[in-house]
Design an enzyme around this catalytic site. Structure first.
Site, PDB file in Angstrom:
ATOM      1  N   ASN A  94      19.632 -19.213   4.648  1.00  0.00           N
ATOM      2  CA  ASN A  94      18.477 -19.890   5.575  1.00  0.00           C
ATOM      3  C   ASN A  94      18.613 -18.776   6.833  1.00  0.00           C
ATOM      4  OD1 ASN A  94      21.374 -19.818   6.875  1.00  0.00           O
ATOM      5  ND2 ASN A  94      21.218 -21.996   7.153  1.00  0.00           N
TER       6      ASN A  94
ATOM      7  N   ARG B 105      15.198   1.862 -15.690  1.00  0.00           N
ATOM      8  CA  ARG B 105      15.279   2.934 -14.720  1.00  0.00           C
ATOM      9  C   ARG B 105      16.568   3.783 -14.853  1.00  0.00           C
ATOM     10  NH1 ARG B 105      14.035   2.081  -8.232  1.00  0.00           N
ATOM     11  NH2 ARG B 105      13.661   4.298  -7.893  1.00  0.00           N
TER      12      ARG B 105
ATOM     13  N   TYR C 244       3.926   0.084 -10.277  1.00  0.00           N
ATOM     14  CA  TYR C 244       4.674  -0.980 -11.107  1.00  0.00           C
ATOM     15  C   TYR C 244       3.599  -2.257 -10.992  1.00  0.00           C
ATOM     16  CZ  TYR C 244       8.861  -4.029 -11.886  1.00  0.00           C
ATOM     17  OH  TYR C 244       9.564  -4.896 -12.483  1.00  0.00           O
ATOM     18  N   SER C 245       3.495  -3.008 -12.358  1.00  0.00           N
ATOM     19  CA  SER C 245       2.556  -3.948 -12.274  1.00  0.00           C
ATOM     20  C   SER C 245       3.255  -5.070 -13.057  1.00  0.00           C
ATOM     21  CB  SER C 245       1.327  -3.578 -12.848  1.00  0.00           C
ATOM     22  OG  SER C 245       0.667  -4.819 -13.187  1.00  0.00           O
ATOM     23  N   ASN C 246       3.392  -6.246 -12.875  1.00  0.00           N
ATOM     24  CA  ASN C 246       3.926  -7.227 -13.610  1.00  0.00           C
ATOM     25  C   ASN C 246       3.109  -7.337 -14.848  1.00  0.00           C
ATOM     26  OD1 ASN C 246       6.556  -8.221 -12.240  1.00  0.00           O
ATOM     27  ND2 ASN C 246       5.176  -8.855 -10.512  1.00  0.00           N
TER      28      ASN C 246
ATOM     29  N   GLY D 180      15.943  -7.130 -10.389  1.00  0.00           N
ATOM     30  CA  GLY D 180      14.929  -8.086 -10.761  1.00  0.00           C
ATOM     31  C   GLY D 180      15.218  -9.233  -9.584  1.00  0.00           C
TER      32      GLY D 180
ATOM     33  N   THR E  94      -2.471   0.521   0.392  1.00  0.00           N
ATOM     34  CA  THR E  94      -3.361  -0.605   0.605  1.00  0.00           C
ATOM     35  C   THR E  94      -2.436  -1.902  -0.103  1.00  0.00           C
ATOM     36  OG1 THR E  94      -5.595   0.618   0.603  1.00  0.00           O
ATOM     37  CG2 THR E  94      -5.589  -1.691   0.188  1.00  0.00           C
TER      38      THR E  94
ATOM     39  N   SER F   3      13.007  -9.447 -12.936  1.00  0.00           N
ATOM     40  CA  SER F   3      12.340  -8.356 -13.642  1.00  0.00           C
ATOM     41  C   SER F   3      13.345  -7.673 -14.575  1.00  0.00           C
ATOM     42  CB  SER F   3      11.811  -7.303 -12.795  1.00  0.00           C
ATOM     43  OG  SER F   3      10.601  -7.708 -12.240  1.00  0.00           O
TER      44      SER F   3
END
Length: 402
Positions: A378, A334, A209-211, A351, A165, A104
Site C-alpha cells: 500500500n 537475458r 521489447y514487445s509482449n 517478470g 515516445t 514475463s
C-alpha cells in the site's frame, strides 16, 4: 542506474506494471493440485542460518513491497525464506512454498517449447513467422527468431515506448485496468490490436521489447502442434520435470494452493488507492506473462534448461546468444555480466504483472540459482533508486558471496 535499467523502468511505469525486474510478460487449473511440502521447506530454512540472505530480502520490504519469498541453490545447499506479510493488516509471513504470477518468466517457457519444435524439424527458426501464422498477414520479413528476440518491430499490445515516445495499448494501468481486470481477451484479439498499429521499425533492423511477440509465439505453438499452448507446456515441460506447482491458467482469475495476497497502489483523480488484485484475468498476457509457478518449480525449470536437459546444445547456444542492441536479450532469456570477482556471466528473465513479480537467475550451467517473488503493498516503491539498489545488493549476496 544504467541506460538499460532506465528504459525498462519507463516501460514498467507506462503499462502500470509493478516493476521488480529488468524485463516484462489453455487449460484450466484446479485448486486441488499437489503442493510442495511446507514442512520440508521449513526444515531447509531452519537448517541454514544465512542472515545475509534474509537481510537482502528484507530490504525489498523496507522499500515498500508487501512481501517477498526467495529460494537459493548454491554450493552451500538450498535456502528458502520470506519477509514482509502474506496479507496487509496481518503479521503472517508469505509462504515459502507459495504460488505467484511469474509475469514475463512465461516467455522463457514459451521460447523453450518453440525451440523444441525447431529441434524436431516442425519449425524453422529463420523462416517467416507468417508460414506458421497465415491468418494475421504478418510482414514476411518477420522470422520466428525475431519474435523470440524482440526484433520484429511489432507494437506491444500492452502499450509501447520507443524512440522517446510512449504509445498506449489496451487498458493496462490505473483505474481503467482495475475496472477491466476480469475481462477475457482472446489472443487473436490482442494480436490484431497490435497489428493495427504501425510497425516500430523494419523487421530485424532494431530491438524493442514487445509482449505481442510472445503472444504470437504462443499461437505458433498451437498452430504447429494442434494443441493448446497449455496442453503442450504440460506435455513437454511441466509433466517431465514434475512441476506440479506451475499452471497455465488461461482466463481463470484465481491462484491455486498457498499464496500471498498482491496489491496495486495507484493514483486515480489525484488520489492514491490500494486495491487487492490477487484475483485477475491473465488472458491479456497470453503467452507473454500469464503463467503461475513457485520458487521451487522455477529453480527446477531454469536449472534443467541451462543444464542442457530441455534443448540440444546448438539451440541452447542460440537461446543464450544476446542480440547486440537488445539489452542482453537472447531468445527468451537475458545475459548479464557481473563483476570478475563474482560468478562472471549469469542468465535470467524476470517478470511482473500488476501487483506481483518474479525473479529467476542462474549461473550458465544451472548449478547456482536464485528464484523469488514479490508482492505489491500500500505504498509507492521508488523504482529509480531504491529498487535497483535492493536488486543489486541481492545479486551480490547470491552471486558474489563465498
Amino acid at each position: 542506474m544504467n541506460v538499460n535499467q532506465s528504459k525498462m523502468l519507463r516501460i514498467f511505469r507506462r503499462v502500470g506494471v509493478m516493476a521488480l525486474a529488468v524485463t516484462l510478460l489453455a487449460g484450466a487449473a484446479t485448486p486441488g493440485m499437489a503442493a510442495p511440502d511446507t514442512m520440508a521447506a521449513s526444515k531447509v530454512a531452519a537448517g541454514q542460518e544465512r542472515p545475509e540472505l534474509q537481510a537482502a530480502i528484507q530490504e525489498f520490504v523496507d522499500i515498500g513491497f508487501a512481501g517477498m519469498q526467495m529460494r537459493v541453490h548454491d554450493q552451500q545447499g538450498e535456502w528458502v525464506g520470506s519477509a514482509g506479510v502474506r496479507k496487509l493488516g496481518e503479521t503472517a509471513k508469505p509462504p515459502t512454498n507459495g504460488r505467484f504470477r511469474i509475469g514475463s518468466n512465461t516467455k522463457t517457457f514459451i521460447a523453450t517449447v518453440v525451440l523444441q519444435l525447431v529441434a524436431e524439424g516442425k519449425v524453422r527458426l529463420d523462416n517467416p513467422a507468417a508460414d506458421y501464422l497465415p491468418q494475421f498477414g504478418l510482414d514476411r520479413r518477420i522470422t520466428v527468431r525475431m519474435l523470440l528476440q524482440h526484433t520484429s518491430g511489432v507494437f506491444s499490445h500492452t502499450g509501447d515506448y520507443y524512440d522517446g515516445t510512449a504509445m498506449p495499448g489496451i487498458p493496462s494501468a490505473g483505474q481503467e485496468w482495475v475496472d477491466n481486470r476480469f475481462r477475457t481477451y482472446r489472443p487473436a484479439e490482442l494480436v490484431r490490436f497490435a497489428l493495427s498499429k504501425p510497425a516500430l521499425f523494419a523487421p530485424g533492423t532494431s530491438w524493442n521489447y514487445s509482449n505481442t511477440n510472445y503472444t504470437l509465439a504462443g499461437l505458433l505453438i498451437e498452430q504447429v502442434t494442434g494443441r493448446s499452448y497449455a496442453e503442450e507446456m504440460q506435455r513437454r515441460i511441466l509433466r517431465p520435470l514434475g512441476l506440479s506447482g506451475t499452471v497455465v491458467p488461461g482466463a481463470w482469475s484465481g491462484i491455486p494452493g498457498p499464496h500471498a495476497r498482491s496489491y496495486y497502489h495507484y493514483q486515480d483523480a489525484g488520489q492514491w488507492r490500494t486495491v487487492d488484485v490477487t484475483r485477475q484475468n491473465p488472458s491479456w498476457l497470453f503467452g507473454a506473462g500469464d503463467m503461475i509457478s513457485t520458487t521451487q518449480d522455477l529453480h527446477t525449470f531454469f536449472s534443467a534448461l541451462l543444464g542442457g536437459k530441455l534443448l540440444p546444445a546448438p539451440l541452447l547456444a542460440e537461446m543464450r546468444k544476446a542480440h547486440p542492441g537488445g539489452n542482453g536479450f537472447g531468445l527468451g532469456l537475458r545475459v548479464q555480466d557481473v563483476s570478475p570477482d563474482c560468478d562472471g556471466t549469469i542468465f535470467f528473465h524476470n517478470g511482473s504483472t500488476i501487483g506481483s513479480g518474479a525473479l529467476m537467475y542462474s549461473t550458465p550451467d544451472g548449478s547456482k540459482t536464485l528464484t523469488a517473488s514479490v508482492t505489491g503493498g500500500n505504498t509507492e516503491v521508488d523504482l529509480v533508486g531504491e529498487y535497483p539498489a535492493a536488486l543489486d545488493n541481492l545479486l551480490k549476496e547470491v552471486f558474489c558471496g563465498e
